[in-house]
Write a protein that holds these residues in place. Structure first.
Motif, PDB file in Angstrom:
ATOM      1  N   ASP A 155       0.855  -1.187   0.000  1.00 47.50           N
ATOM      2  CA  ASP A 155       0.000   0.000   0.000  1.00 47.50           C
ATOM      3  C   ASP A 155       0.892   1.240   0.000  1.00 47.50           C
ATOM      4  N   PRO A 156       0.850   2.074  -1.044  1.00 50.41           N
ATOM      5  CA  PRO A 156       1.759   3.224  -1.089  1.00 50.41           C
ATOM      6  C   PRO A 156       1.549   4.219   0.040  1.00 50.41           C
ATOM      7  N   THR A 157       0.334   4.257   0.612  1.00 48.70           N
ATOM      8  CA  THR A 157       0.112   5.200   1.712  1.00 48.70           C
ATOM      9  C   THR A 157       0.949   4.836   2.936  1.00 48.70           C
ATOM     10  N   THR A 158       1.238   3.528   3.118  1.00 53.71           N
ATOM     11  CA  THR A 158       2.075   3.151   4.255  1.00 53.71           C
ATOM     12  C   THR A 158       3.516   3.615   4.054  1.00 53.71           C
ATOM     13  N   MET A 159       3.962   3.672   2.817  1.00 52.91           N
ATOM     14  CA  MET A 159       5.313   4.141   2.545  1.00 52.91           C
ATOM     15  C   MET A 159       5.398   5.665   2.670  1.00 52.91           C
ATOM     16  N   LEU A 160       4.348   6.363   2.304  1.00 47.66           N
ATOM     17  CA  LEU A 160       4.320   7.815   2.505  1.00 47.66           C
ATOM     18  C   LEU A 160       4.332   8.139   4.006  1.00 47.66           C
ATOM     19  N   ALA A 161       3.575   7.382   4.775  1.00 46.84           N
ATOM     20  CA  ALA A 161       3.573   7.593   6.232  1.00 46.84           C
ATOM     21  C   ALA A 161       4.932   7.270   6.828  1.00 46.84           C
ATOM     22  N   LEU A 162       5.588   6.239   6.290  1.00 50.65           N
ATOM     23  CA  LEU A 162       6.909   5.872   6.791  1.00 50.65           C
ATOM     24  C   LEU A 162       7.922   6.979   6.505  1.00 50.65           C
ATOM     25  N   ALA A 163       7.844   7.579   5.328  1.00 52.49           N
ATOM     26  CA  ALA A 163       8.727   8.700   5.010  1.00 52.49           C
ATOM     27  C   ALA A 163       8.493   9.859   5.964  1.00 52.49           C
ATOM     28  N   SER A 164       7.245  10.127   6.276  1.00 50.25           N
ATOM     29  CA  SER A 164       6.924  11.185   7.227  1.00 50.25           C
ATOM     30  C   SER A 164       7.506  10.870   8.603  1.00 50.25           C
ATOM     31  N   ASP A 165       7.385   9.629   9.038  1.00 45.40           N
ATOM     32  CA  ASP A 165       7.936   9.230  10.336  1.00 45.40           C
ATOM     33  C   ASP A 165       9.456   9.421  10.371  1.00 45.40           C
ATOM     34  N   ARG A 166      10.118   9.081   9.276  1.00 47.18           N
ATOM     35  CA  ARG A 166      11.575   9.241   9.230  1.00 47.18           C
ATOM     36  C   ARG A 166      11.945  10.728   9.327  1.00 47.18           C
ATOM     37  N   LEU A 167      11.204  11.565   8.653  1.00 46.48           N
ATOM     38  CA  LEU A 167      11.510  12.994   8.658  1.00 46.48           C
ATOM     39  C   LEU A 167      11.228  13.640  10.014  1.00 46.48           C
ATOM     40  N   LEU A 168      10.311  13.083  10.756  1.00 49.94           N
ATOM     41  CA  LEU A 168       9.945  13.670  12.043  1.00 49.94           C
ATOM     42  C   LEU A 168      10.721  13.082  13.215  1.00 49.94           C
ATOM     43  N   ALA A 169      11.488  12.028  12.985  1.00 51.48           N
ATOM     44  CA  ALA A 169      12.246  11.414  14.078  1.00 51.48           C
ATOM     45  C   ALA A 169      13.318  12.378  14.581  1.00 51.48           C
ATOM     46  N   PRO A 170      13.382  12.623  15.871  1.00 47.05           N
ATOM     47  CA  PRO A 170      14.384  13.554  16.399  1.00 47.05           C
ATOM     48  C   PRO A 170      15.802  13.098  16.085  1.00 47.05           C
ATOM     49  N   THR A 171      16.651  14.028  15.717  1.00 45.34           N
ATOM     50  CA  THR A 171      18.050  13.728  15.413  1.00 45.34           C
ATOM     51  C   THR A 171      18.868  15.005  15.507  1.00 45.34           C
ATOM     52  N   ASP A 172      20.157  14.848  15.756  1.00 47.81           N
ATOM     53  CA  ASP A 172      21.091  15.970  15.690  1.00 47.81           C
ATOM     54  C   ASP A 172      21.861  15.970  14.384  1.00 47.81           C
ATOM     55  N   GLN A 173      21.593  14.983  13.522  1.00 47.61           N
ATOM     56  CA  GLN A 173      22.351  14.806  12.289  1.00 47.61           C
ATOM     57  C   GLN A 173      21.679  15.547  11.135  1.00 47.61           C
ATOM     58  N   ILE A 174      22.392  16.498  10.579  1.00 46.50           N
ATOM     59  CA  ILE A 174      21.916  17.196   9.390  1.00 46.50           C
ATOM     60  C   ILE A 174      22.253  16.355   8.160  1.00 46.50           C
ATOM     61  N   TYR A 175      21.301  16.182   7.278  1.00 50.17           N
ATOM     62  CA  TYR A 175      21.578  15.480   6.030  1.00 50.17           C
ATOM     63  C   TYR A 175      22.595  16.288   5.228  1.00 50.17           C
ATOM     64  N   ALA A 176      23.749  15.687   4.974  1.00 49.88           N
ATOM     65  CA  ALA A 176      24.828  16.419   4.315  1.00 49.88           C
ATOM     66  C   ALA A 176      25.295  15.757   3.029  1.00 49.88           C
ATOM     67  N   GLN A 177      24.788  14.568   2.731  1.00 48.03           N
ATOM     68  CA  GLN A 177      25.263  13.835   1.558  1.00 48.03           C
ATOM     69  C   GLN A 177      24.094  13.350   0.699  1.00 48.03           C
ATOM     70  N   GLN A 178      23.211  14.289   0.422  1.00 42.63           N
ATOM     71  CA  GLN A 178      22.078  14.107  -0.492  1.00 42.63           C
ATOM     72  C   GLN A 178      21.044  13.098  -0.004  1.00 42.63           C
ATOM     73  N   GLU A 179      21.005  12.875   1.302  1.00 47.84           N
ATOM     74  CA  GLU A 179      19.948  12.025   1.837  1.00 47.84           C
ATOM     75  C   GLU A 179      18.571  12.631   1.545  1.00 47.84           C
ATOM     76  N   ASP A 180      18.475  13.967   1.621  1.00 49.24           N
ATOM     77  CA  ASP A 180      17.200  14.626   1.352  1.00 49.24           C
ATOM     78  C   ASP A 180      16.752  14.385  -0.089  1.00 49.24           C
ATOM     79  N   ASP A 181      17.686  14.435  -1.032  1.00 49.55           N
ATOM     80  CA  ASP A 181      17.349  14.183  -2.434  1.00 49.55           C
ATOM     81  C   ASP A 181      16.858  12.752  -2.631  1.00 49.55           C
ATOM     82  N   ARG A 182      17.553  11.799  -2.017  1.00 47.41           N
ATOM     83  CA  ARG A 182      17.190  10.385  -2.189  1.00 47.41           C
ATOM     84  C   ARG A 182      15.806  10.105  -1.585  1.00 47.41           C
TER      85      ARG A 182
END
Length: 277
Positions: A155-182
């Motif tokens: 179900d593609p909606t579960t993958m969209l929700a998973l992407a949202s969860d990854r983006l909202l997970a707390p972290t101190d790491q800034i994406y610096a090697q095109q993780e945002d693009d991927r």
């Protein structure tokens, strides 16, 4: 630990010969044993082993169907198990191999469940480590997310929700090697699924919108790392909604199904974190 992860060290000269011979399987070789050896190599802490010829051989053998469906199924389960491995390089190279397998059309609900547990929870988001080489949890996971999202059993909606969860997970790491693009590309691929309604194409943004709406705490001069990562990912997604994305390497460039509505919602969400001063 599965038995496939136990065995003798890699015979580098042997695999260099395989590579030099256009990846032909050596005469009288046991393909199952060779597959096990390649699988072990892809969790090795030495980046020359893990990210070198064994990786290329495994990818080529899967692409050419040298490693058939039954062996791929076992290999996929080994990789799904690695999402709970204590070594970071084992966890972050597992999605690369699963991506090869799912990209061939293979699927096991257990693989997807293991990936969904791991991806938003992974705390080590280093892109490149001087000793371990490329780790790239977010980028490697994004590639698999995009491939799962295109599989008809997912179900593609579960993958969209998973992407949202990854983006909202707390972290101190800034994406610096095109993780945002991927990650943006993976989301864009999910958004090409024809069964998605217009509402489903934008509803996954609601948690991110709510997070952005909170804003920075008073007196804090910088944006939280996860917010910075998310807004740069969404900016790239806005661009991909306009120019399109390839769902397979040699395929046509296609726009997300409801690209106009997506861009309108992205503009509204991104306006919450736009700074004019």
């Amino acid at each position: 630990m599965t038995k496939i992860d136990k065995g003798p060290p890699l015979d580098a000269a042997y695999w260099h010969t395989v590579h030099a011979n256009d990846y032909a399987v050596p005469h009288d070789a046991d393909l199952s044993t060779l597959t096990d050896e390649l699988a072990r190599a892809l969790k090795d802490p030495d980046p020359e082993v893990r990210d070198g010829i064994p990786y290329v051989v495994l990818r080529t053998w899967i692409e050419r169907d040298v490693i058939g469906r039954e062996l791929r199924a076992g290999l996929g389960t080994v990789m799904a198990d690695r999402f709970t491995d204590h070594e970071i390089q084992a966890r972050t190279f597992a999605p690369l191999v699963l991506d090869m397998i799912v990209g061939r059309g293979d699927f096991d609900p257990g693989w997807l469940a293991a990936f969904r547990r791991w991806y938003p929870a992974e705390a080590d988001l280093r892109g490149y480590d001087p000793e371990l080489g490329w780790l790239h949890a977010v980028a490697h996971g994004a590639d698999l997310l995009g491939t799962f999202a295109l599989h008809p059993a997912v179900d593609p909606t579960t993958m969209l929700a998973l992407a949202s969860d990854r983006l909202l997970a707390p972290t101190d790491q800034i994406y610096a090697q095109q993780e945002d693009d991927r990650l943006a590309q993976a989301i864009a691929r999910a958004l090409t699924r024809p069964e998605l309604s217009e509402a489903e194409s934008v509803e996954w943004l609601a948690p991110i919108e709510a997070d952005f709406a909170v804003g920075r705490p008073p007196g804090v001069p910088t944006t939280a790392a996860h917010t910075s990562n998310a807004m740069r990912t969404l900016r790239m997604l806005y661009l991909l909604a306009d120019v399109g994305v390839r769902t397979r390497p040699s395929g046509p460039v296609v726009r997300p199904l409801h690209a106009d509505a997506l861009q309108q919602r992205l503009a509204r969400v991104l306006a919450l974190v736009f700074q004019s001063h």
